[in-house]
Design a protein around this motif. Structure first.
Motif, PDB file in Angstrom:
ATOM      1  N   THR A   4       0.834  -1.198   0.000  1.00  0.00           N
ATOM      2  CA  THR A   4       0.000   0.000   0.000  1.00  0.00           C
ATOM      3  C   THR A   4       0.870   1.250   0.000  1.00  0.00           C
ATOM      4  O   THR A   4       1.983   1.245   0.544  1.00  0.00           O
ATOM      5  CB  THR A   4      -0.937   0.010   1.231  1.00  0.00           C
ATOM      6  OG1 THR A   4      -1.857   1.087   1.112  1.00  0.00           O
ATOM      7  CG2 THR A   4      -0.161   0.154   2.521  1.00  0.00           C
ATOM      8  N   LYS A   5       0.374   2.325  -0.622  1.00  0.00           N
ATOM      9  CA  LYS A   5       1.131   3.575  -0.670  1.00  0.00           C
ATOM     10  C   LYS A   5       1.040   4.291   0.674  1.00  0.00           C
ATOM     11  O   LYS A   5      -0.024   4.331   1.290  1.00  0.00           O
ATOM     12  CB  LYS A   5       0.588   4.476  -1.781  1.00  0.00           C
ATOM     13  CG  LYS A   5       0.842   3.941  -3.186  1.00  0.00           C
ATOM     14  CD  LYS A   5       0.314   4.911  -4.230  1.00  0.00           C
ATOM     15  CE  LYS A   5       0.593   4.399  -5.642  1.00  0.00           C
ATOM     16  NZ  LYS A   5       0.079   5.340  -6.674  1.00  0.00           N
ATOM     17  N   LEU A   6       2.161   4.881   1.088  1.00  0.00           N
ATOM     18  CA  LEU A   6       2.215   5.609   2.350  1.00  0.00           C
ATOM     19  C   LEU A   6       2.670   7.039   2.099  1.00  0.00           C
ATOM     20  O   LEU A   6       3.459   7.305   1.202  1.00  0.00           O
ATOM     21  CB  LEU A   6       3.184   4.927   3.318  1.00  0.00           C
ATOM     22  CG  LEU A   6       2.864   3.493   3.757  1.00  0.00           C
ATOM     23  CD1 LEU A   6       3.994   2.938   4.617  1.00  0.00           C
ATOM     24  CD2 LEU A   6       1.541   3.427   4.508  1.00  0.00           C
ATOM     25  N   ARG A   7       2.170   7.944   2.939  1.00  0.00           N
ATOM     26  CA  ARG A   7       2.637   9.329   2.907  1.00  0.00           C
ATOM     27  C   ARG A   7       3.026   9.734   4.321  1.00  0.00           C
ATOM     28  O   ARG A   7       2.472   9.215   5.305  1.00  0.00           O
ATOM     29  CB  ARG A   7       1.535  10.245   2.379  1.00  0.00           C
ATOM     30  CG  ARG A   7       0.249  10.212   3.186  1.00  0.00           C
ATOM     31  CD  ARG A   7      -0.760  11.221   2.693  1.00  0.00           C
ATOM     32  NE  ARG A   7      -2.035  11.116   3.395  1.00  0.00           N
ATOM     33  CZ  ARG A   7      -2.272  11.599   4.614  1.00  0.00           C
ATOM     34  NH1 ARG A   7      -1.286  12.203   5.279  1.00  0.00           N
ATOM     35  NH2 ARG A   7      -3.462  11.456   5.166  1.00  0.00           N
ATOM     36  N   PRO A   8       3.989  10.673   4.451  1.00  0.00           N
ATOM     37  CA  PRO A   8       4.411  11.113   5.788  1.00  0.00           C
ATOM     38  C   PRO A   8       3.237  11.672   6.578  1.00  0.00           C
ATOM     39  O   PRO A   8       2.358  12.351   6.034  1.00  0.00           O
ATOM     40  CB  PRO A   8       5.451  12.198   5.489  1.00  0.00           C
ATOM     41  CG  PRO A   8       5.970  11.856   4.139  1.00  0.00           C
ATOM     42  CD  PRO A   8       4.780  11.321   3.381  1.00  0.00           C
TER      43      PRO A   8
ATOM     44  N   MET B 281       0.888   7.430   6.856  1.00  0.00           N
ATOM     45  CA  MET B 281      -0.514   7.052   6.714  1.00  0.00           C
ATOM     46  C   MET B 281      -0.753   6.526   5.309  1.00  0.00           C
ATOM     47  O   MET B 281      -0.074   6.924   4.350  1.00  0.00           O
ATOM     48  CB  MET B 281      -1.436   8.248   6.970  1.00  0.00           C
ATOM     49  CG  MET B 281      -1.431   8.761   8.396  1.00  0.00           C
ATOM     50  SD  MET B 281      -2.160   7.612   9.601  1.00  0.00           S
ATOM     51  CE  MET B 281      -3.866   7.564   9.043  1.00  0.00           C
ATOM     52  N   GLY B 282      -1.742   5.657   5.187  1.00  0.00           N
ATOM     53  CA  GLY B 282      -2.111   5.122   3.893  1.00  0.00           C
ATOM     54  C   GLY B 282      -3.445   4.420   3.970  1.00  0.00           C
ATOM     55  O   GLY B 282      -4.045   4.294   5.052  1.00  0.00           O
TER      56      GLY B 282
ATOM     57  N   PHE C 156      -4.812   4.041   7.986  1.00  0.00           N
ATOM     58  CA  PHE C 156      -3.791   3.041   8.326  1.00  0.00           C
ATOM     59  C   PHE C 156      -2.486   3.758   8.670  1.00  0.00           C
ATOM     60  O   PHE C 156      -1.924   4.479   7.839  1.00  0.00           O
ATOM     61  CB  PHE C 156      -3.584   2.101   7.132  1.00  0.00           C
ATOM     62  CG  PHE C 156      -2.694   0.924   7.412  1.00  0.00           C
ATOM     63  CD1 PHE C 156      -3.156  -0.153   8.153  1.00  0.00           C
ATOM     64  CD2 PHE C 156      -1.390   0.897   6.927  1.00  0.00           C
ATOM     65  CE1 PHE C 156      -2.342  -1.253   8.396  1.00  0.00           C
ATOM     66  CE2 PHE C 156      -0.575  -0.191   7.168  1.00  0.00           C
ATOM     67  CZ  PHE C 156      -1.047  -1.267   7.901  1.00  0.00           C
ATOM     68  N   HIS C 157      -2.017   3.586   9.899  1.00  0.00           N
ATOM     69  CA  HIS C 157      -0.831   4.304  10.390  1.00  0.00           C
ATOM     70  C   HIS C 157       0.318   3.327  10.617  1.00  0.00           C
ATOM     71  O   HIS C 157       0.129   2.236  11.160  1.00  0.00           O
ATOM     72  CB  HIS C 157      -1.145   5.029  11.700  1.00  0.00           C
ATOM     73  CG  HIS C 157      -0.007   5.859  12.208  1.00  0.00           C
ATOM     74  ND1 HIS C 157       0.900   5.390  13.140  1.00  0.00           N
ATOM     75  CD2 HIS C 157       0.372   7.119  11.896  1.00  0.00           C
ATOM     76  CE1 HIS C 157       1.789   6.342  13.393  1.00  0.00           C
ATOM     77  NE2 HIS C 157       1.492   7.405  12.660  1.00  0.00           N
TER      78      HIS C 157
ATOM     79  N   LYS D 174      -1.179   0.263  12.695  1.00  0.00           N
ATOM     80  CA  LYS D 174      -2.537   0.187  13.237  1.00  0.00           C
ATOM     81  C   LYS D 174      -3.501   0.862  12.287  1.00  0.00           C
ATOM     82  O   LYS D 174      -3.230   1.943  11.759  1.00  0.00           O
ATOM     83  CB  LYS D 174      -2.624   0.868  14.603  1.00  0.00           C
ATOM     84  CG  LYS D 174      -4.032   0.788  15.209  1.00  0.00           C
ATOM     85  CD  LYS D 174      -4.100   1.346  16.599  1.00  0.00           C
ATOM     86  CE  LYS D 174      -5.504   1.206  17.175  1.00  0.00           C
ATOM     87  NZ  LYS D 174      -5.588   1.718  18.569  1.00  0.00           N
ATOM     88  N   CYS D 175      -4.625   0.207  12.051  1.00  0.00           N
ATOM     89  CA  CYS D 175      -5.695   0.793  11.257  1.00  0.00           C
ATOM     90  C   CYS D 175      -6.761   1.307  12.214  1.00  0.00           C
ATOM     91  O   CYS D 175      -7.314   0.541  13.007  1.00  0.00           O
ATOM     92  CB  CYS D 175      -6.306  -0.219  10.292  1.00  0.00           C
ATOM     93  SG  CYS D 175      -7.702   0.470   9.360  1.00  0.00           S
ATOM     94  N   PHE D 176      -7.058   2.594  12.131  1.00  0.00           N
ATOM     95  CA  PHE D 176      -8.071   3.182  12.997  1.00  0.00           C
ATOM     96  C   PHE D 176      -9.473   2.961  12.447  1.00  0.00           C
ATOM     97  O   PHE D 176     -10.452   3.368  13.061  1.00  0.00           O
ATOM     98  CB  PHE D 176      -7.786   4.676  13.190  1.00  0.00           C
ATOM     99  CG  PHE D 176      -6.508   4.940  13.930  1.00  0.00           C
ATOM    100  CD1 PHE D 176      -6.479   4.932  15.312  1.00  0.00           C
ATOM    101  CD2 PHE D 176      -5.325   5.160  13.236  1.00  0.00           C
ATOM    102  CE1 PHE D 176      -5.299   5.156  16.003  1.00  0.00           C
ATOM    103  CE2 PHE D 176      -4.129   5.389  13.918  1.00  0.00           C
ATOM    104  CZ  PHE D 176      -4.115   5.381  15.308  1.00  0.00           C
TER     105      PHE D 176
END
Length: 301
Positions: free
Chosen positions: A22-26, A32-33, A45-46, A55-57
């Motif tokens: 999955t793609k993540l960004r700062p 997060m992604g 998703f953190h 952890k996914c909120f």
């Protein structure tokens, strides 16, 4: 090796591993992604490289790098409830019999209450014999549990030292175990030897003589190729072979603390080593100990 596993945890950022799916960004505290475990349009998703956790909120999925690999790679952990029972050891036989009877009673109660539960009665039919010598009516309950596939009995009559007795003694031991197990409804088809201090080179031939294709051992086996694994193919000089499960360093008690309230900490202590030595995506976790009754609530595990 737990040290090598911890080194790997420090050397490889969790975010780098997660980015493969999955793609993540700062973001604050990490990245997060979009959660790969459920469909969502807003990123919840953190990932924290500092904590080494995700952890996914949204859906609640969380864990560390090992949880991630289990989810992504589809690892399956099989909790194998069992007990290991010396008929006589630091207490006389009568004292251990006084413990065995209520333990077998708890096993039968559990199997009748929880239809999905399974239990290994230490690979020796003599435990059923001893329990029924005090509670004769339990024979039908034991046979019913065996018939339902919930209780594994045999193949031995009694767990033996495999080096000191003669080969004939081991053969007769398995013959008596086969008779007893058949009378109860069926034999466990694994040469179960969790506590012997050594094993004869002809063990695969002994298993083959009784139509047994698998074996479980702990002591008496080093790592043949210098790498600790859970599964080996053991071939005897004559060509007979068995699929061998080698118990980890902690032996058959490795999962005993999973029955305690602090389950999460106990699981995180043993999981990395189990994953590291696994040859397949299916991993056995033995839950039991010397002269222990079964966990009262195995479903909680």
């Amino acid at each position: 090796d737990p040290i090598r596993i911890e080194d790997a945890r420090r050397q490889h950022k969790l975010s780098d591993i997660v980015r493969g799916l999955t793609k993540l960004r700062p973001a604050a505290g990490g990245f997060m992604g979009l959660c790969p475990f459920h469909k969502e349009k807003t990123a919840s998703f953190h990932v924290s490289d500092v904590k080494g956790t995700y952890k996914c909120f949204g859906c609640g999925e969380w864990g560390d790098v090992f949880d991630w690999l289990m989810k992504v790679n589809g690892l399956t952990f099989h909790l194998i409830m069992h007990t290991h029972w010396d008929r006589e050891w630091y207490l006389p036989r009568a004292a251990f019999l006084a413990r065995l009877v209520p333990a077998v009673g708890e096993i039968l109660d559990l199997l009748e209450r929880e239809t999905r539960a399974r239990f290994v009665l230490d690979g020796q039919t003599v435990l059923a014999e001893d329990a029924c010598s005090v509670e004769p009516s339990w024979r039908d309950r034991i046979a019913a549990a065996v018939g339902r596939g919930q209780l594994e009995v045999g193949p031995w009559y009694v767990l033996a030292d495999e080096i000191i007795p003669s080969g004939e003694s081991l053969l007769r031991n398995l013959l008596q175990g086969a008779r007893d197990a058949t009378a109860l409804g069926g034999r466990m088809d694994a040469l179960y030897s969790p506590d012997a201090f050594g094993h004869p080179g002809l063990l695969p031939q002994l298993a083959g003589a009784f139509g047994i294709a698998a074996a479980v051992v702990w002591r008496g086996l080093t790592s043949p190729d210098g790498v600790d694994r859970d599964l080996y193919r053991w071939r005897a000089p004559g060509g007979d072979e068995v699929l061998l499960h080698h118990l980890p360093l902690q032996g058959y008690e490795i999962g005993s603390d999973l029955a305690h309230p602090a389950l999460d900490a106990a699981w995180r202590a043993i999981r990395p080593g189990l994953v590291a030595r696994s040859a397949t995506s299916h991993i056995a976790v033995f839950v039991g100990a010397d002269h222990h009754a079964p966990p009262r609530d195995p479903a909680a595990m």
